[in-house]
Design a protein around this motif. Sequence first.
Motif, PDB file in Angstrom:
ATOM      1  N   LEU A 120       0.703  -1.501   0.095  1.00  0.00           N
ATOM      2  CA  LEU A 120       0.184   0.055  -0.034  1.00  0.00           C
ATOM      3  C   LEU A 120       0.903   1.238  -0.037  1.00  0.00           C
ATOM      4  CD1 LEU A 120      -2.860  -0.803   2.548  1.00  0.00           C
ATOM      5  CD2 LEU A 120      -2.873  -1.026   0.107  1.00  0.00           C
ATOM      6  N   ALA A 121       0.214   2.277  -0.666  1.00  0.00           N
ATOM      7  CA  ALA A 121       0.844   3.696  -0.575  1.00  0.00           C
ATOM      8  C   ALA A 121      -0.159   4.643  -0.373  1.00  0.00           C
ATOM      9  CB  ALA A 121       2.209   3.782  -1.903  1.00  0.00           C
ATOM     10  N   LEU A 122      -0.672   4.549   0.747  1.00  0.00           N
ATOM     11  CA  LEU A 122      -1.706   5.579   0.974  1.00  0.00           C
ATOM     12  C   LEU A 122      -1.563   6.740   1.645  1.00  0.00           C
ATOM     13  CD1 LEU A 122      -4.636   2.942   1.950  1.00  0.00           C
ATOM     14  CD2 LEU A 122      -3.765   3.683  -0.364  1.00  0.00           C
ATOM     15  N   SER A 123      -0.825   6.733   2.924  1.00  0.00           N
ATOM     16  CA  SER A 123      -0.686   7.761   3.611  1.00  0.00           C
ATOM     17  C   SER A 123       0.149   8.867   3.098  1.00  0.00           C
ATOM     18  CB  SER A 123       0.199   7.239   5.120  1.00  0.00           C
ATOM     19  OG  SER A 123      -0.462   6.300   5.652  1.00  0.00           O
ATOM     20  N   GLY A 128      -2.170  13.157   7.429  1.00  0.00           N
ATOM     21  CA  GLY A 128      -1.660  12.352   8.740  1.00  0.00           C
ATOM     22  C   GLY A 128      -2.615  10.899   8.788  1.00  0.00           C
ATOM     23  N   ALA A 129      -3.199  10.867   9.808  1.00  0.00           N
ATOM     24  CA  ALA A 129      -3.840   9.563  10.161  1.00  0.00           C
ATOM     25  C   ALA A 129      -5.134   9.598   9.346  1.00  0.00           C
ATOM     26  CB  ALA A 129      -4.449   9.638  11.759  1.00  0.00           C
ATOM     27  N   HIS A 130      -5.508  10.389   8.753  1.00  0.00           N
ATOM     28  CA  HIS A 130      -6.941  10.308   7.933  1.00  0.00           C
ATOM     29  C   HIS A 130      -6.352   9.812   6.640  1.00  0.00           C
ATOM     30  CE1 HIS A 130      -7.429  13.414  10.826  1.00  0.00           C
ATOM     31  NE2 HIS A 130      -8.796  12.961  11.081  1.00  0.00           N
ATOM     32  N   PHE A 131      -5.994   8.654   6.411  1.00  0.00           N
ATOM     33  CA  PHE A 131      -5.530   7.951   5.422  1.00  0.00           C
ATOM     34  C   PHE A 131      -6.431   7.928   3.904  1.00  0.00           C
ATOM     35  CE2 PHE A 131      -7.812   4.586   7.237  1.00  0.00           C
ATOM     36  CZ  PHE A 131      -8.547   3.901   6.189  1.00  0.00           C
ATOM     37  N   TYR A 132      -7.474   8.135   4.197  1.00  0.00           N
ATOM     38  CA  TYR A 132      -8.490   8.099   3.023  1.00  0.00           C
ATOM     39  C   TYR A 132      -8.721   9.565   2.665  1.00  0.00           C
ATOM     40  CZ  TYR A 132     -10.950  10.047   7.403  1.00  0.00           C
ATOM     41  OH  TYR A 132     -11.064  10.494   8.399  1.00  0.00           O
ATOM     42  N   LEU A 133      -8.038  10.186   2.760  1.00  0.00           N
ATOM     43  CA  LEU A 133      -8.041  11.722   2.283  1.00  0.00           C
ATOM     44  C   LEU A 133      -6.714  11.992   1.429  1.00  0.00           C
ATOM     45  CD1 LEU A 133      -9.654  13.601   5.196  1.00  0.00           C
ATOM     46  CD2 LEU A 133     -10.773  13.018   3.134  1.00  0.00           C
ATOM     47  N   PRO A 134      -6.484  11.367   0.290  1.00  0.00           N
ATOM     48  CA  PRO A 134      -5.287  11.782  -0.098  1.00  0.00           C
ATOM     49  C   PRO A 134      -5.210  12.956  -0.981  1.00  0.00           C
ATOM     50  CG  PRO A 134      -6.488  10.265  -1.717  1.00  0.00           C
ATOM     51  CD  PRO A 134      -7.294  10.335  -0.343  1.00  0.00           C
ATOM     52  N   GLU A 135      -3.997  13.553  -0.980  1.00  0.00           N
ATOM     53  CA  GLU A 135      -3.993  14.964  -1.738  1.00  0.00           C
ATOM     54  C   GLU A 135      -3.280  14.708  -3.316  1.00  0.00           C
ATOM     55  OE1 GLU A 135      -1.854  17.333   1.352  1.00  0.00           O
ATOM     56  OE2 GLU A 135      -3.837  18.270   1.572  1.00  0.00           O
ATOM     57  N   SER A 170      -3.232   5.705  -3.597  1.00  0.00           N
ATOM     58  CA  SER A 170      -4.482   6.448  -3.596  1.00  0.00           C
ATOM     59  C   SER A 170      -4.268   7.915  -4.074  1.00  0.00           C
ATOM     60  CB  SER A 170      -5.047   6.587  -2.180  1.00  0.00           C
ATOM     61  OG  SER A 170      -4.126   7.211  -1.188  1.00  0.00           O
ATOM     62  N   THR A 171      -5.414   8.589  -4.720  1.00  0.00           N
ATOM     63  CA  THR A 171      -5.201   9.801  -5.348  1.00  0.00           C
ATOM     64  C   THR A 171      -6.705  10.460  -5.365  1.00  0.00           C
ATOM     65  OG1 THR A 171      -5.809   9.341  -7.721  1.00  0.00           O
ATOM     66  CG2 THR A 171      -3.467   8.737  -7.280  1.00  0.00           C
ATOM     67  N   VAL A 172      -6.614  11.526  -5.465  1.00  0.00           N
ATOM     68  CA  VAL A 172      -7.823  12.294  -5.862  1.00  0.00           C
ATOM     69  C   VAL A 172      -8.358  11.985  -7.373  1.00  0.00           C
ATOM     70  CG1 VAL A 172      -8.920  14.549  -6.100  1.00  0.00           C
ATOM     71  CG2 VAL A 172      -7.475  14.258  -4.457  1.00  0.00           C
ATOM     72  N   ALA A 173      -9.503  11.848  -7.445  1.00  0.00           N
ATOM     73  CA  ALA A 173     -10.027  11.176  -8.993  1.00  0.00           C
ATOM     74  C   ALA A 173      -9.635  12.401  -9.938  1.00  0.00           C
ATOM     75  CB  ALA A 173     -11.348  10.802  -8.910  1.00  0.00           C
ATOM     76  N   SER A 174      -9.456  12.061 -11.287  1.00  0.00           N
ATOM     77  CA  SER A 174      -9.050  12.615 -12.224  1.00  0.00           C
ATOM     78  C   SER A 174     -10.226  13.592 -12.522  1.00  0.00           C
ATOM     79  CB  SER A 174      -8.831  11.915 -13.526  1.00  0.00           C
ATOM     80  OG  SER A 174      -8.518  12.852 -14.678  1.00  0.00           O
ATOM     81  N   SER A 184      -9.628   7.632  -6.114  1.00  0.00           N
ATOM     82  CA  SER A 184      -9.221   6.426  -6.690  1.00  0.00           C
ATOM     83  C   SER A 184      -8.071   5.787  -6.524  1.00  0.00           C
ATOM     84  CB  SER A 184      -9.043   7.005  -8.288  1.00  0.00           C
ATOM     85  OG  SER A 184     -10.088   7.538  -8.797  1.00  0.00           O
ATOM     86  N   CYS A 185      -8.086   4.565  -6.620  1.00  0.00           N
ATOM     87  CA  CYS A 185      -6.960   3.817  -6.443  1.00  0.00           C
ATOM     88  C   CYS A 185      -6.296   3.249  -7.829  1.00  0.00           C
ATOM     89  CB  CYS A 185      -7.033   2.573  -5.382  1.00  0.00           C
ATOM     90  SG  CYS A 185      -7.092   2.839  -3.792  1.00  0.00           S
ATOM     91  N   LEU A 186      -4.783   2.935  -8.036  1.00  0.00           N
ATOM     92  CA  LEU A 186      -4.350   2.440  -9.124  1.00  0.00           C
ATOM     93  C   LEU A 186      -3.219   1.657  -8.670  1.00  0.00           C
ATOM     94  CD1 LEU A 186      -2.998   5.137 -11.369  1.00  0.00           C
ATOM     95  CD2 LEU A 186      -3.399   5.600  -8.990  1.00  0.00           C
ATOM     96  N   VAL A 187      -2.729   0.988  -9.543  1.00  0.00           N
ATOM     97  CA  VAL A 187      -1.307   0.366  -9.395  1.00  0.00           C
ATOM     98  C   VAL A 187      -0.240   0.793  -9.977  1.00  0.00           C
ATOM     99  CG1 VAL A 187      -0.108  -2.085  -9.333  1.00  0.00           C
ATOM    100  CG2 VAL A 187      -2.631  -1.965  -8.946  1.00  0.00           C
ATOM    101  N   VAL A 188       0.822   1.165  -9.245  1.00  0.00           N
ATOM    102  CA  VAL A 188       1.868   1.996 -10.027  1.00  0.00           C
ATOM    103  C   VAL A 188       3.133   0.902  -9.706  1.00  0.00           C
ATOM    104  CG1 VAL A 188       3.614   3.627 -10.105  1.00  0.00           C
ATOM    105  CG2 VAL A 188       1.190   3.998  -9.238  1.00  0.00           C
ATOM    106  N   ASP A 189       3.614   0.553 -10.831  1.00  0.00           N
ATOM    107  CA  ASP A 189       4.821  -0.637 -11.066  1.00  0.00           C
ATOM    108  C   ASP A 189       6.270   0.174 -10.629  1.00  0.00           C
ATOM    109  OD1 ASP A 189       3.186  -2.528 -11.939  1.00  0.00           O
ATOM    110  OD2 ASP A 189       3.517  -1.967 -14.223  1.00  0.00           O
TER     111      ASP A 189
END
Length: 389
Positions: A120-123, A128-135, A170-174, A184-189
Motif C-alpha cells: 500500500l501507498a496511502l498515507s 496524517g492519520a486520515h489515510f482516506y483523504l489523499p492529496e 490512492s489519489t484524488v480522482a481525475s 481513486s486507487c491504481l497500481v503503480v509498477d
Amino acid sequence: MIFPNELEQLVGVTRGIVDSVVAPRAAEVDEHCTWPAASMAAFAQAGLLGLQVPAALGGHGQGLLALAAVSAEIGRACPSSSLCFGMHCVGTAVIAAKATAYQQERYLRPIAAGRHITTLALSEAGTGAHFYLPETRLVLAGEGDDAVYTVTGAKQFVTNGGHADSYVVSTVASGGNPDNGDFSCLVVDRDTPGMAWQGDWAGFGMRGNSSRTLALDGVPVPAANLLGAEGDQVWYAFEVVAPYFLLAIAGTYLGIAQAALEVAGAHLRNRRYAHSGTALRDIETMQTRYAKMWIAYRKTRALVFEAAARGDAGDPEALPFILASKADAGETAIALASDAMTIFGGTAYRDNSRVAQMLRDARASHVMSPTTDLLNIWAGRALLGLPLL
C-alpha cells in the motif's frame, strides 16, 4: 478458536518458516534496519504470498481470519516481517476486490506464484492519520487503449518501500473534488519514470519494514491499472483496506503480546536467586502479574479472531469488532511487553534486548494510521449508530 483444517495447515506452514527462517534473522533485521528479504522469499516459496488471491488464479482465496492468524504467527518472532507480509496481503486484497482480466493476469497470478510483491501507498504528510483523504493528483490523457494517467504527489510510510514490485496508490480522482470523496486507487509498477524514494527507514521500532517516502512527479500509469472506477477510493478504503489492514496489524500485535507472555513465563519459571534458590514464579506478586498478562492476551486473542470471523461472514455487526481489534491488540502488546520488561528487570533494559525490541515494536501501534484514538472514536460512533465520518 478452532481454525478450519485448511487454515490450520497454513498456520502450520507459517510456523515452520518462522522457526527456521524468520526467528533466526529477527535480531539482525531489527538491529540493522534490514528489510526481511529472506523471510519474504520463504513466504513466496511456500505460496503464502497468494493468501488473498482467489483460488481460481492460483492463490489460497483466504480472508481476514487467515490473515490475522498468519500475521500473529509471524509477529511473535519478527513484527517487521509480519508488517511487510501483511501490507503485501492488504495490497493484494485491494487489487483482487474488483480486478479486471488484465489485472488478474498482470498482478494476481504472479503474486500467487510467489513472483510479485505488492504493498500500500496511502498515507500522506498533509492528512496524517486520515489515510482516506489523499492529496496526490491524477490527470487522464488520451482515450481507449492509449489512455494514460499522470500521478503527482508524495506518499509517506510506504511499507516495503523500494522492495515491492508494485504499489497500490490512492489519489484524488481525475478532475474530482476531494471534499466530495472523489478518490481513486491504481497500481503503480516499480521503477516507473518519475518515482523517487526519499531517505532510508530508521525507526524507533518496526525497524525492518522499509517504511519510506515515495515522491511521484508526473508518473505515467496506464489507465488499465486503475482499480475499479474513478471515485472508488472511499469504497476501497472502508470496504477493503480498513478490514484487511486492521486485521493484519491486529494479528501482528497479537503476536507481540504472545511473545511477551511466553518469554515472561519462561523467565519466571527458570530464574532463581542464588542466595535462596527461590524461583521468581514462587513470588505472589509475580504470579498475579503473570495471571493478568495471560488474561489480557486471551481476551485480545478472542476479540481479534472474532472480528476476523465476523468480517469473513459478512456480519452486519462486524465493524466495531474490526475497528476495536487493532486498538485493543496494540494496547495489549504495549502492556504485556512492559510487564515482561518489569519481570526481567535490568537484563531486559539493556540496549536491543529481545524484550526491549518487543516494547519498541508494540509502541508503533498507537501512531500507525488509523491511530488508536481514531479507531476508538470510530468504534464508538459505529456502536451508537452514527456515521464514521
